[in-house]
Design a protein around this motif. Structure first.
Motif, mmCIF file in Angstrom:
data_model
loop_
_atom_site.group_PDB
_atom_site.id
_atom_site.type_symbol
_atom_site.label_atom_id
_atom_site.label_comp_id
_atom_site.label_asym_id
_atom_site.label_seq_id
_atom_site.Cartn_x
_atom_site.Cartn_y
_atom_site.Cartn_z
ATOM 1 N N UNK A 90 35.326 -6.490 -16.721
ATOM 2 C CA UNK A 90 34.763 -7.770 -16.247
ATOM 3 C C UNK A 90 35.756 -8.451 -15.313
ATOM 4 N N UNK A 91 35.474 -8.357 -14.035
ATOM 5 C CA UNK A 91 36.267 -9.035 -12.999
ATOM 6 C C UNK A 91 35.257 -9.781 -12.130
ATOM 7 N N UNK A 123 28.574 -13.341 -13.756
ATOM 8 C CA UNK A 123 29.622 -12.332 -13.595
ATOM 9 C C UNK A 123 29.257 -11.053 -14.333
ATOM 10 N N UNK A 124 28.626 -10.082 -13.637
ATOM 11 C CA UNK A 124 28.295 -8.796 -14.267
ATOM 12 C C UNK A 124 29.549 -7.957 -14.524
ATOM 13 N N UNK A 125 29.417 -7.025 -15.447
ATOM 14 C CA UNK A 125 30.473 -6.029 -15.637
ATOM 15 C C UNK A 125 30.414 -5.021 -14.493
ATOM 16 N N UNK A 179 39.493 -9.358 -19.044
ATOM 17 C CA UNK A 179 38.507 -10.138 -18.277
ATOM 18 C C UNK A 179 39.175 -11.145 -17.342
ATOM 19 N N UNK A 180 38.618 -11.273 -16.149
ATOM 20 C CA UNK A 180 39.099 -12.276 -15.185
ATOM 21 C C UNK A 180 37.885 -13.099 -14.761
ATOM 22 N N UNK A 181 37.808 -14.290 -15.308
ATOM 23 C CA UNK A 181 36.651 -15.157 -15.089
ATOM 24 C C UNK A 181 37.146 -16.563 -14.796
ATOM 25 N N UNK A 182 36.691 -17.139 -13.696
ATOM 26 C CA UNK A 182 37.079 -18.492 -13.307
ATOM 27 C C UNK A 182 35.937 -19.464 -13.570
#
Length: 326
Positions: A195-196, A228-230, A273-276
């Motif tokens: 997940x980016x 945010x899809x994988x 995971x990288x989620x903003x």
């Protein structure tokens, strides 16, 4: 009519930023060295001032020639670049620094402005050019924006996560577009669950304009797709956009090792995971483009470009080994 100066302006984020400000009826100028093809050559709506942004005298000349209301800085890669620009353009209505989600120094989900710690940056890192210090340098640029705002400069930062869309010269996303376009089965590392969060380039451009018009001095604003899809889901979305019957094949680290591969050798893979959080930007009236619309434009330009991204990740022969074992 307000005027905007885009430092950079001819390649990827900068190119879309110029188009965004033109559509919003700004007078637009670009400032760069002229080392890359200028897509606005011959367009009398866009003035080109040539010079090296690391040359203070050249940047001062751009300020004198254009006298902009807004400055968008797409190519500030060192803290000194931001400090020089906020000094030279201290009187503009808005200086917007293109920072990065890489400036965050803690693995939190999601990462939030003013809450998630930034990367540190020592004197050696501040002048380095290696990819390993990119986040440190961007974070120090963010701190330079805060310092400038404290001195009365209307300076702000926008932090995109990894950006995709038409004219992406990095070819990271092209790797997956090419794979889906050429093959029926596509190996996706980490069982496809990486997940980016990505950011569509036109949304980054609109964020830069909206922050310039409505943002608050000294503040930073995250930008990324609201959904945010994988990585495995991205392959499926691309397949739908290309109308291709493609099956993503998730591969664990052990399965990849059978072909002497590791997950991180695939572009746009991330082991954490990288989620903003984008709530702060959304509150200014910004929103992201639905994936279907974003991919339609991205796929169309990819097919015309000839880019394959093949140098960005494992070749087909390697992934065929994986497919033969799963």
């Amino acid at each position: 009519m307000d005027s905007a100066l885009v430092i950079g302006g001819t390649r990827f984020i900068g190119r879309h930023t110029v188009e965004e400000f033109l559509e919003a009826d700004y007078e637009v100028s670009i400032f760069n060295r002229g080392n890359h093809e200028n897509p606005f050559a011959g367009d009398d709506r866009v003035e080109h001032v040539q010079g090296d942004r690391t040359d203070t005298a050249a940047l001062e000349r751009a300020q004198e020639v254009v006298d902009p209301d807004v400055v968008v800085d797409c190519v500030a890669y060192h803290p000194r670049d931001v400090r020089a620009a906020t000094d030279i353009f201290a009187d503009v209505s808005a200086y917007v620094y293109v920072s990065s989600g890489s400036s965050y120094g803690a693995e939190r989900v999601p990462k939030r402005e003013g809450e998630t710690p930034l990367e540190p940056c020592n004197d050696e890192q501040a002048v380095d050019d290696s990819p390993q210090t990119y986040g440190n340098r961007k974070a120090e640029g963010d701190r330079a924006v805060v310092e400038a705002a404290a001195e009365g400069v209307d300076a702000m930062a926008v932090r995109p996560t990894v950006v995709y869309g038409p004219y992406d010269y990095t070819e990271r996303f092209d790797y997956w577009l090419h794979r889906v376009g050429a093959y029926d089965r596509v190996v996706v590392p980490g069982d496809g669950l990486s997940l980016w969060q990505f950011a569509y380039v036109e949304d980054v451009a609109s964020a830069l304009r909206i922050v310039a018009e409505r943002g608050e001095a000294g503040e930073a604003y995250n930008v990324g797709d609201r959904n945010a899809p994988t990585l495995g889901q991205w392959v499926e979305l691309i397949a739908d956009a290309m109308d291709r019957p493609v099956h993503p094949v998730g591969a664990s680290a052990n399965e990849l090792a059978s072909a002497m591969l590791a997950p991180e050798e695939f572009p746009l893979y991330r082991d954490s995971p990288h989620l903003l959080s984008t709530e702060k930007l959304h509150a200014l009236g910004w929103d992201s483009t639905p994936h279907e619309a974003a991919l339609a434009k991205t796929v169309a330009e990819h097919r015309e470009s000839g880019r394959t991204g093949e140098d960005e990740g494992p070749d087909r022969e390697q992934t065929e080994i994986i497919l033969g074992t799963i």
